[in-house]
Design an enzyme around this catalytic site. Structure first.
Site, PDB file in Angstrom:
ATOM      1  N   ALA A  16       0.862  -1.184   0.000  1.00 29.22           N
ATOM      2  CA  ALA A  16       0.000   0.000   0.000  1.00 29.22           C
ATOM      3  C   ALA A  16       0.896   1.231   0.000  1.00 29.22           C
ATOM      4  CB  ALA A  16      -0.895  -0.006   1.226  1.00 29.22           C
ATOM      5  N   ILE A  20       4.461  -1.223   3.364  1.00 27.88           N
ATOM      6  CA  ILE A  20       4.369   0.190   3.005  1.00 27.88           C
ATOM      7  C   ILE A  20       5.226   0.489   1.784  1.00 27.88           C
ATOM      8  CG2 ILE A  20       4.556   2.559   3.821  1.00 27.88           C
ATOM      9  CD1 ILE A  20       2.553   0.713   5.354  1.00 27.88           C
ATOM     10  N   LYS A  21       4.576   1.011   0.765  1.00 21.32           N
ATOM     11  CA  LYS A  21       5.256   1.329  -0.489  1.00 21.32           C
ATOM     12  C   LYS A  21       5.721   2.784  -0.425  1.00 21.32           C
ATOM     13  CE  LYS A  21       4.515  -0.129  -5.275  1.00 21.32           C
ATOM     14  NZ  LYS A  21       3.470  -0.464  -6.256  1.00 21.32           N
ATOM     15  N   ILE A  22       7.027   2.980  -0.621  1.00 23.06           N
ATOM     16  CA  ILE A  22       7.657   4.294  -0.457  1.00 23.06           C
ATOM     17  C   ILE A  22       8.399   4.676  -1.736  1.00 23.06           C
ATOM     18  CG2 ILE A  22       9.337   5.620   0.901  1.00 23.06           C
ATOM     19  CD1 ILE A  22       7.221   4.684   2.742  1.00 23.06           C
TER      20      ILE A  22
END
Length: 215
Positions: free
Chosen positions: A56, A82-84
């Protein structure tokens, strides 16, 4: 190699999951926008279907904003990754989240030097975009080969997650190079099954069976 599906469409996710080949899901703001649903509610739907990593993505670009979003998304379910984005502030967030045992997927990677930064910061996954590199006359698969070799050289634990896959050959070449994960659009998953000799062979078997049973 792990297979993730690159979509936010719950019907595509359910269909791919029913095949028994799905290990996880990646989403991005563009894919989520197509669905016209509340992001958190959509993620809650997805985690009920797939028992694996669900990426996400944050949409802030400053450290405090990304960190706040990341902690809120991570609280939804233990499988949320967590997509960064691969920017300086993003790498800072990756380092912080790594210290909190929150998994991360560093996205929009287009060079080996960027991949090294993500690994140094403790990223769980790095997402090199092979198709988008091919679009500008660079070899996306050359980048995968470079990253896999560099990570192996130094024992980095970051997993190579091949993204922007456009066709089955991208997947096969990634597997041959030893990439850890491929995230694949549903349309490409369908193409993995296709071979004319399979179709011809099945048609012949069924026709022969029908002939035999008419006797």
């Amino acid at each position: 190699m792990k297979f993730f599906i690159d979509t936010a469409n719950i019907d595509e996710i359910k269909e791919a999951s029913s095949m028994g080949i799905l290990d996880g899901v990646t989403t991005n703001p563009s894919l989520v926008a197509k669905e016209g649903k509340n992001f958190k509610e959509l993620l809650e739907e997805i985690v009920k279907v797939v028992d694996g990593p669900i990426s996400a993505e944050v949409v802030s670009t400053d450290y405090e904003g990304m960190l706040k979003e990341a902690e809120e998304l991570a609280a939804i379910h233990p499988n949320i990754v967590i997509k960064i984005p691969l920017i300086p502030e993003g790498i800072k967030v990756v380092k912080t989240l790594s210290g909190k045992n929150i998994k991360t997927n560093v996205t929009l990677c287009f060079s080996a030097s960027q991949a090294i930064l993500a690994a140094k910061a403790g990223a769980t996954y790095i997402s090199p975009f092979v198709g988008r590199l091919d679009d500008i006359s660079h070899s996306g698969m050359d980048l995968i080969e470079q990253i896999v070799q560099i990570y192996n050289n130094y024992g980095y634990q970051t997993q190579v997650l091949v993204a922007s896959i456009r066709h089955p050959l991208h997947l096969v070449e990634s597997a041959m190079m030893g990439a850890d994960v491929a995230t694949i659009p549903f349309s490409v998953i369908q193409k993995l099954f296709s071979h004319p000799l399979t179709d011809i062979g099945l048609e012949k078997f069924l026709n022969d069976w029908k002939k035999q049973n008419k006797k």
